[in-house]
Design a protein around this motif. Structure first.
Motif, PDB file in Angstrom:
ATOM      1  N   SER A 145       0.814  -1.221   0.000  1.00  0.00           N
ATOM      2  CA  SER A 145       0.000   0.000   0.000  1.00  0.00           C
ATOM      3  C   SER A 145       0.846   1.269   0.000  1.00  0.00           C
ATOM      4  O   SER A 145       0.316   2.374   0.113  1.00  0.00           O
ATOM      5  CB  SER A 145      -0.919   0.017   1.228  1.00  0.00           C
ATOM      6  N   GLY A 146       2.173   1.124  -0.074  1.00  0.00           N
ATOM      7  CA  GLY A 146       3.036   2.297  -0.074  1.00  0.00           C
ATOM      8  C   GLY A 146       3.039   2.988  -1.430  1.00  0.00           C
ATOM      9  O   GLY A 146       2.330   2.585  -2.355  1.00  0.00           O
ATOM     10  N   PRO A 147       3.851   4.027  -1.555  1.00  0.00           N
ATOM     11  CA  PRO A 147       3.902   4.752  -2.830  1.00  0.00           C
ATOM     12  C   PRO A 147       4.436   3.878  -3.950  1.00  0.00           C
ATOM     13  O   PRO A 147       5.335   3.050  -3.746  1.00  0.00           O
ATOM     14  CB  PRO A 147       4.859   5.916  -2.526  1.00  0.00           C
ATOM     15  N   GLN A 150       6.334   5.203  -9.527  1.00  0.00           N
ATOM     16  CA  GLN A 150       6.125   6.516 -10.148  1.00  0.00           C
ATOM     17  C   GLN A 150       5.981   7.594  -9.086  1.00  0.00           C
ATOM     18  O   GLN A 150       6.516   8.704  -9.228  1.00  0.00           O
ATOM     19  CB  GLN A 150       4.880   6.472 -11.044  1.00  0.00           C
ATOM     20  N   GLU A 151       5.253   7.281  -8.012  1.00  0.00           N
ATOM     21  CA  GLU A 151       5.071   8.255  -6.925  1.00  0.00           C
ATOM     22  C   GLU A 151       6.387   8.523  -6.210  1.00  0.00           C
ATOM     23  O   GLU A 151       6.682   9.662  -5.838  1.00  0.00           O
ATOM     24  CB  GLU A 151       4.013   7.749  -5.958  1.00  0.00           C
ATOM     25  N   LYS A 152       7.197   7.484  -6.015  1.00  0.00           N
ATOM     26  CA  LYS A 152       8.509   7.676  -5.411  1.00  0.00           C
ATOM     27  C   LYS A 152       9.385   8.561  -6.290  1.00  0.00           C
ATOM     28  O   LYS A 152      10.093   9.447  -5.798  1.00  0.00           O
ATOM     29  CB  LYS A 152       9.194   6.325  -5.207  1.00  0.00           C
ATOM     30  N   GLU A 157      12.485  13.509  -7.318  1.00  0.00           N
ATOM     31  CA  GLU A 157      12.770  14.626  -8.212  1.00  0.00           C
ATOM     32  C   GLU A 157      12.958  15.930  -7.444  1.00  0.00           C
ATOM     33  O   GLU A 157      13.744  16.797  -7.847  1.00  0.00           O
ATOM     34  CB  GLU A 157      11.643  14.772  -9.243  1.00  0.00           C
ATOM     35  N   VAL A 158      12.248  16.081  -6.331  1.00  0.00           N
ATOM     36  CA  VAL A 158      12.391  17.287  -5.499  1.00  0.00           C
ATOM     37  C   VAL A 158      13.840  17.427  -5.042  1.00  0.00           C
ATOM     38  O   VAL A 158      14.440  18.513  -5.114  1.00  0.00           O
ATOM     39  CB  VAL A 158      11.456  17.232  -4.275  1.00  0.00           C
ATOM     40  N   PHE A 159      14.433  16.324  -4.607  1.00  0.00           N
ATOM     41  CA  PHE A 159      15.782  16.384  -4.060  1.00  0.00           C
ATOM     42  C   PHE A 159      16.836  16.440  -5.161  1.00  0.00           C
ATOM     43  O   PHE A 159      17.914  17.022  -4.964  1.00  0.00           O
ATOM     44  CB  PHE A 159      15.992  15.203  -3.115  1.00  0.00           C
ATOM     45  N   SER A 209       6.503   8.629   5.606  1.00  0.00           N
ATOM     46  CA  SER A 209       5.057   8.519   5.445  1.00  0.00           C
ATOM     47  C   SER A 209       4.660   9.154   4.117  1.00  0.00           C
ATOM     48  O   SER A 209       5.331  10.048   3.616  1.00  0.00           O
ATOM     49  CB  SER A 209       4.316   9.197   6.610  1.00  0.00           C
ATOM     50  N   TYR A 210       3.534   8.671   3.573  1.00  0.00           N
ATOM     51  CA  TYR A 210       3.110   9.136   2.245  1.00  0.00           C
ATOM     52  C   TYR A 210       1.594   9.200   2.191  1.00  0.00           C
ATOM     53  O   TYR A 210       0.900   8.274   2.611  1.00  0.00           O
ATOM     54  CB  TYR A 210       3.615   8.183   1.161  1.00  0.00           C
ATOM     55  N   SER A 211       1.085  10.331   1.696  1.00  0.00           N
ATOM     56  CA  SER A 211      -0.340  10.472   1.413  1.00  0.00           C
ATOM     57  C   SER A 211      -0.479  11.288   0.138  1.00  0.00           C
ATOM     58  O   SER A 211       0.517  11.730  -0.441  1.00  0.00           O
ATOM     59  CB  SER A 211      -1.078  11.149   2.574  1.00  0.00           C
ATOM     60  N   ASP A 212      -1.705  11.516  -0.281  1.00  0.00           N
ATOM     61  CA  ASP A 212      -1.929  12.268  -1.518  1.00  0.00           C
ATOM     62  C   ASP A 212      -1.520  13.736  -1.387  1.00  0.00           C
ATOM     63  O   ASP A 212      -1.264  14.403  -2.390  1.00  0.00           O
ATOM     64  CB  ASP A 212      -3.403  12.199  -1.926  1.00  0.00           C
TER      65      ASP A 212
END
Length: 394
Positions: A145-147, A150-152, A157-159, A209-212
């Motif tokens: 259920s984690g990211p 593609q979400e990771k 990309e931010v870093f 942790s990850y959410s929308d």
């Protein structure tokens, strides 16, 4: 295996850890099927149903989930690692750790018949797996259920951008990387880039942790000076919180340094600033006056070396109480002015050798201190707050 850094200030997440089987339903271990990502996994005797909950031998389960494990016999503690994930939990413990976050674990790690077992639903919570019990089929399904990958990638990309912005000293790029509701002081960071260029290597990145709408990421960063003004090379463990903007892109909301170690203390004294000798002598004198006041336990003389501040009377009380029980002999070993603005502000770096006696017990340490100085009405004074870069017990 590298063991995780435990952040004791992490918030305890409260959630229900219900059993994987109803307590009122008698289920034999051999009849329970475990389905992991649509594949039936036979744990055999490593699966146990007790008191209405399903447990699996920790190593067998975590291996199926892609983790390497290590068991500390003396602490009865399990350490487990997979890509971006570090787990720590103990037999009979009340708290487990996932990338530094704490989770309740009471009754979830047990020993039975010489085996160390972990609750299946609890293991799912540790490893980002949803756990479902099908009473009719007597099956337990674990689904990741984690990211997603593609979400990771969107988070990474931010870093990647952050490192490019640092390399370019791009103040506007830094501003663009921040969330609209950021709590960061972007102006002070940009100001620092005008005088000092640094290079950061990301040694480790873990999504806590990850959410929308929000992501919490912990990085281990190694940052060193490339050129320019004073900067202490350091390795830090840093927590970044990201928020999504209106376009759906991740932006930096906050940055929190959890732990920091300075990596080139001797080299700091080589970063001397250019300052007139008369000013250097005046700053050195006020620091010597402060040491003399501390050694002589003279509260008023000590406070007289400081720039005026609101909590002065509180400091006087603290020093008075300290001097009643403690004697000290402080000696300055090394000295350097590492920043000077050309007029009324400077930063001094000092190595002190400290001999302290409290309640008949003597100790000795070497401290590396970074202290701001300010010229007030023509006289150099020190700021009450100093940064302790290193404290070595001798």
């Amino acid at each position: 295996m590298k063991r995780m850094l435990i952040t004791l200030s992490s918030a305890v997440l409260a959630f229900s850890l219900a059993g994987t089987a109803s307590a009122s339903t008698a289920v034999k271990s051999q009849s329970v099927k475990v389905i992991l990502e649509d594949k039936v996994v036979d744990f055999g005797a490593d699966l146990v149903v007790t008191k209405g909950k399903t447990f699996v031998e920790y190593k067998a389960l975590l291996k199926q989930l892609g983790y390497e494990t290590e068991f500390d016999q003396s602490l009865r503690t399990i350490y487990a690692e997979a890509e971006e994930m570090e787990l720590q939990f103990s037999v009979g413990g009340d708290v487990a750790f996932v990338n530094g976050l704490t989770l309740p674990s009471t009754g979830e790690v047990i020993e039975q018949n010489g085996k160390t077992l972990v609750g299946l639903r609890f293991a799912g919570a540790l490893t980002n797996h949803d756990v479902e019990w099908d009473n009719k089929a007597k099956s337990i399904t674990l689904s990741y259920s984690g990211p997603s990958a593609q979400e990771k990638a969107a988070v990474y990309e931010v870093f990647n951008k952050m490192l490019l912005i640092e390399a370019a000293g791009d103040a506007q790029g830094l501003k663009d990387l921040m969330a609209e509701d950021t709590v960061m002081d972007i102006a002070s960071v940009s100001e620092g880039w005008k005088t000092t260029k640094t290079k950061t290597k990301i040694e480790k990145l873990a999504i806590q942790s990850y959410s929308d709408t929000s992501v919490v990421v912990v990085l281990v960063e190694d940052t060193s000076k490339v050129s320019g003004g004073f900067f202490p090379d350091n390795k830090s463990q840093t927590r970044y919180t990201l928020h999504k903007d209106k376009a759906g892109s991740w932006k930096i909301y906050s940055i929190e340094v959890l732990a920091q170690q300075y990596t080139n203390i001797p080299g700091l004294f080589e970063q001397k600033a250019t300052i007139p000798e008369t000013e250097n002598t005046s700053i050195r004198k006020i620091f010597d006056d402060q040491i003399k006041a501390a050694n002589e336990q003279n509260v008023d003389a000590y406070v007289a070396t400081l720039v005026d501040f609101a909590e002065k009377e509180t400091l006087k009380t603290t020093l008075t109480d300290l001097f009643k029980s403690t004697t000290m002999n402080i000696t300055a070993e090394k000295w350097a002015i590492v920043e000077y603005n050309g007029s009324d502000k400077a930063k001094l770096l000092v190595s002190t050798l400290n001999e302290v006696e409290t309640g008949g017990t003597k100790s000795q340490n070497r401290a590396i201190i970074l202290n701001d100085a300010e010229k007030v009405n023509g006289k150099w004074l020190l700021k009450a707050e100093a940064v302790l870069l290193s404290n070595e017990q001798l």
